[in-house]
Design a protein around this motif. Structure first.
Motif, PDB file in Angstrom:
ATOM      1  N   GLU A   1     -73.345  36.576  40.676  1.00 30.46           N
ATOM      2  CA  GLU A   1     -72.086  37.297  40.813  1.00 30.46           C
ATOM      3  C   GLU A   1     -71.962  38.478  39.850  1.00 30.46           C
ATOM      4  OE1 GLU A   1     -72.475  34.083  40.767  1.00 30.46           O
ATOM      5  OE2 GLU A   1     -71.656  33.386  42.667  1.00 30.46           O
ATOM      6  N   ARG A   2     -73.014  38.762  39.087  1.00 26.18           N
ATOM      7  CA  ARG A   2     -72.984  39.972  38.248  1.00 26.18           C
ATOM      8  C   ARG A   2     -72.893  41.228  39.117  1.00 26.18           C
ATOM      9  NH1 ARG A   2     -78.237  38.185  38.479  1.00 26.18           N
ATOM     10  NH2 ARG A   2     -79.934  39.685  38.807  1.00 26.18           N
ATOM     11  N   TYR A   3     -73.154  41.077  40.397  1.00 30.51           N
ATOM     12  CA  TYR A   3     -73.016  42.203  41.319  1.00 30.51           C
ATOM     13  C   TYR A   3     -71.598  42.317  41.874  1.00 30.51           C
ATOM     14  CZ  TYR A   3     -78.107  41.898  41.216  1.00 30.51           C
ATOM     15  OH  TYR A   3     -79.412  41.847  40.808  1.00 30.51           O
ATOM     16  N   MET A   4     -70.796  41.325  41.658  1.00 27.78           N
ATOM     17  CA  MET A   4     -69.451  41.322  42.214  1.00 27.78           C
ATOM     18  C   MET A   4     -68.452  41.862  41.193  1.00 27.78           C
ATOM     19  SD  MET A   4     -70.384  40.224  45.093  1.00 27.78           S
ATOM     20  CE  MET A   4     -68.816  40.073  45.934  1.00 27.78           C
ATOM     21  N   GLN A   5     -67.234  42.089  41.639  1.00 30.15           N
ATOM     22  CA  GLN A   5     -66.215  42.689  40.782  1.00 30.15           C
ATOM     23  C   GLN A   5     -65.841  41.786  39.611  1.00 30.15           C
ATOM     24  OE1 GLN A   5     -65.211  45.769  41.023  1.00 30.15           O
ATOM     25  NE2 GLN A   5     -63.868  45.610  39.257  1.00 30.15           N
ATOM     26  N   THR A   6     -65.797  40.469  39.849  1.00 30.18           N
ATOM     27  CA  THR A   6     -65.399  39.532  38.798  1.00 30.18           C
ATOM     28  C   THR A   6     -66.483  38.470  38.634  1.00 30.18           C
ATOM     29  OG1 THR A   6     -63.074  39.859  39.362  1.00 30.18           O
ATOM     30  CG2 THR A   6     -63.622  37.959  37.998  1.00 30.18           C
ATOM     31  N   PRO A   7     -67.114  38.385  37.466  1.00 27.98           N
ATOM     32  CA  PRO A   7     -68.179  37.383  37.267  1.00 27.98           C
ATOM     33  C   PRO A   7     -67.590  36.009  36.979  1.00 27.98           C
ATOM     34  CG  PRO A   7     -67.864  38.638  35.264  1.00 27.98           C
ATOM     35  CD  PRO A   7     -66.932  39.235  36.290  1.00 27.98           C
ATOM     36  N   PRO A   8     -68.338  34.940  37.258  1.00 30.01           N
ATOM     37  CA  PRO A   8     -67.854  33.583  36.972  1.00 30.01           C
ATOM     38  C   PRO A   8     -67.976  33.260  35.488  1.00 30.01           C
ATOM     39  CG  PRO A   8     -70.087  33.489  37.815  1.00 30.01           C
ATOM     40  CD  PRO A   8     -69.680  34.937  37.863  1.00 30.01           C
ATOM     41  N   SER A   9     -67.333  32.192  35.084  1.00 32.75           N
ATOM     42  CA  SER A   9     -67.371  31.787  33.674  1.00 32.75           C
ATOM     43  C   SER A   9     -68.775  31.367  33.246  1.00 32.75           C
ATOM     44  CB  SER A   9     -66.397  30.633  33.435  1.00 32.75           C
ATOM     45  OG  SER A   9     -66.710  29.527  34.281  1.00 32.75           O
ATOM     46  N   SER A  10     -69.639  31.030  34.203  1.00 30.59           N
ATOM     47  CA  SER A  10     -71.001  30.599  33.872  1.00 30.59           C
ATOM     48  C   SER A  10     -71.913  31.765  33.492  1.00 30.59           C
ATOM     49  CB  SER A  10     -71.616  29.852  35.057  1.00 30.59           C
ATOM     50  OG  SER A  10     -71.677  30.696  36.202  1.00 30.59           O
ATOM     51  N   ALA A  11     -71.485  32.998  33.749  1.00 33.61           N
ATOM     52  CA  ALA A  11     -72.310  34.161  33.430  1.00 33.61           C
ATOM     53  C   ALA A  11     -72.387  34.364  31.921  1.00 33.61           C
ATOM     54  CB  ALA A  11     -71.751  35.408  34.097  1.00 33.61           C
ATOM     55  N   GLN A  12     -73.471  34.976  31.482  1.00 35.27           N
ATOM     56  CA  GLN A  12     -73.673  35.299  30.075  1.00 35.27           C
ATOM     57  C   GLN A  12     -73.245  36.741  29.838  1.00 35.27           C
ATOM     58  OE1 GLN A  12     -75.081  33.308  27.400  1.00 35.27           O
ATOM     59  NE2 GLN A  12     -74.239  35.029  26.246  1.00 35.27           N
ATOM     60  N   ALA A  13     -72.327  36.953  28.909  1.00 32.85           N
ATOM     61  CA  ALA A  13     -71.849  38.298  28.598  1.00 32.85           C
ATOM     62  C   ALA A  13     -72.268  38.686  27.192  1.00 32.85           C
ATOM     63  CB  ALA A  13     -70.333  38.372  28.743  1.00 32.85           C
ATOM     64  N   TYR A  14     -72.849  39.867  27.057  1.00 32.69           N
ATOM     65  CA  TYR A  14     -73.302  40.392  25.766  1.00 32.69           C
ATOM     66  C   TYR A  14     -72.446  41.596  25.384  1.00 32.69           C
ATOM     67  CZ  TYR A  14     -77.507  37.638  26.757  1.00 32.69           C
ATOM     68  OH  TYR A  14     -78.376  36.622  27.051  1.00 32.69           O
ATOM     69  N   VAL A  15     -72.046  41.635  24.131  1.00 35.57           N
ATOM     70  CA  VAL A  15     -71.265  42.762  23.638  1.00 35.57           C
ATOM     71  C   VAL A  15     -72.185  43.967  23.467  1.00 35.57           C
ATOM     72  CG1 VAL A  15     -69.885  43.657  21.711  1.00 35.57           C
ATOM     73  CG2 VAL A  15     -69.616  41.271  22.459  1.00 35.57           C
ATOM     74  N   VAL A  16     -71.768  45.109  23.986  1.00 37.07           N
ATOM     75  CA  VAL A  16     -72.536  46.346  23.822  1.00 37.07           C
ATOM     76  C   VAL A  16     -72.232  46.930  22.456  1.00 37.07           C
ATOM     77  CG1 VAL A  16     -72.814  48.719  24.651  1.00 37.07           C
ATOM     78  CG2 VAL A  16     -72.652  46.830  26.282  1.00 37.07           C
ATOM     79  N   SER A  17     -73.276  47.173  21.681  1.00 32.01           N
ATOM     80  CA  SER A  17     -73.102  47.699  20.324  1.00 32.01           C
ATOM     81  C   SER A  17     -73.224  49.211  20.258  1.00 32.01           C
ATOM     82  CB  SER A  17     -74.134  47.067  19.380  1.00 32.01           C
ATOM     83  OG  SER A  17     -75.461  47.318  19.834  1.00 32.01           O
TER      84      SER A  17
END
Length: 310
Positions: A126-142
């Motif tokens: 779902e990283r291709y969709m508008q809203t990702p699920p809670s199971s996705a891994q999100a990284y902060v952009v530095s």
């Protein structure tokens, strides 16, 4: 022919004293102006084993082709209202990705969704969709390093991604692209249906009519494709790949990222109307290898494939 030439001259991108002046490309639409376009049915596909014949029964489903791609992440804007998908980002190293400059500029998402910051999302289809699920891994952009002249952005994240399973980097091709060569892109803005699209490297004389001197600015010009919809794919940022000849077979390598359409139609320049004849000027990745390597803390040689594109 004279009237067309005159029109082109009024809307072409001009490079004056080395300064980039945006004029003819598809501009960022006004807030609320862009309406979602119907998902196009692409028939101009890759050939042979690279052809994507998958069909879907739902507009919200992800095509089988995109589900198997391991070097594409999602670029999301994080604000108090949540995560909002902006574009794709291509994974080069465990902490470095690339996309188009217009995708990575924060003024538009900040004005629409509220102040916040960028996130890179992996680990879920779902990283291709508008809203990702809670199971996705999100990284902060530095950090985001933007080259507006070539419409290219390099993204670094806090921490690092762990490769394996559904996640891997891609090499950058250092080999020149022949005129008329066939390349490929993944349509992440249209995740359902036929997501694997073939592109043709444009003939220089034709491309120069839209953007004189484009090659000097590290652009890759691709010809119009059947079914292109500039109204819902005006940002670009998707990977353009070729297949590099290797001793043990072909290797998918990154040639560039999709960029801006250039049109002679005034309505198309604000993404309010489609232009099936618009050329696209994409950012080549190879000229940015040293900058990517510096930000990633690796050698430039470790990022490239020198094999001839097949």
């Amino acid at each position: 022919m004279k009237h067309k030439t005159a029109l082109l001259l009024t809307v072409l991108l001009a490079f004056i004293a080395g300064i980039c002046v945006q004029a003819a490309h598809i501009l960022e639409p006004e807030l609320g102006k862009l309406e979602p376009a119907n998902i196009a049915t692409y028939e101009h596909n890759a050939i042979g084993k690279r052809q994507d014949n998958a069909t879907t029964t739902s507009e919200t489903s992800i095509s089988p082709r995109l589900k198997t791609v391991r070097f594409i992440a999602g670029l999301f804007w994080a604000s108090p209202s949540g995560l909002q998908r902006r574009c794709a980002a291509t994974i080069i190293t465990s902490n470095t990705l690339v996309t188009s400059a217009i995708c990575a500029k924060s003024d538009y998402p900040a004005s629409k969704y509220g102040q916040g910051g960028w996130r890179i999302v992996t680990g879920a289809e779902e990283r291709y969709m508008q809203t990702p699920p809670s199971s996705a891994q999100a990284y902060v952009v530095s950090n985001v390093q933007i080259d507006e002249c070539s419409n290219f952005a390099i993204i670094t994240i806090e921490g690092s991604m762990t490769f394996g399973g559904g996640l891997m980097p891609v090499f950058i091709s250092s080999h020149p692209v022949d005129q008329g060569a066939t390349l490929y892109t993944f349509k992440t803005a249209e995740p359902a249906g036929r997501s694997f699209l073939s592109l043709t490297n444009g003939i220089a004389t034709e491309c120069d009519k839209y953007l004189p001197g484009y090659a000097d600015e590290n652009f890759l010009c691709t010809q119009p494709v059947l079914g292109q919809t500039v109204t819902n794919d005006y940002l670009g940022g998707d990977p353009i790949i070729g297949f590099s000849s290797q001793p043990d077979g072909s290797l998918a390598v990154l040639v560039g990222v999709t960029g801006l359409y250039y049109s002679t139609l005034e309505e198309a320049q604000t993404a309010s109307a489609n232009d099936a004849t618009a050329y696209r000027f994409n950012a080549l990745a190879a000229p940015h290898v040293r900058d990517i390597a510096t930000l990633a803390g690796v050698s430039p040689e470790s990022l490239v494939s020198t094999g001839k594109l097949s």
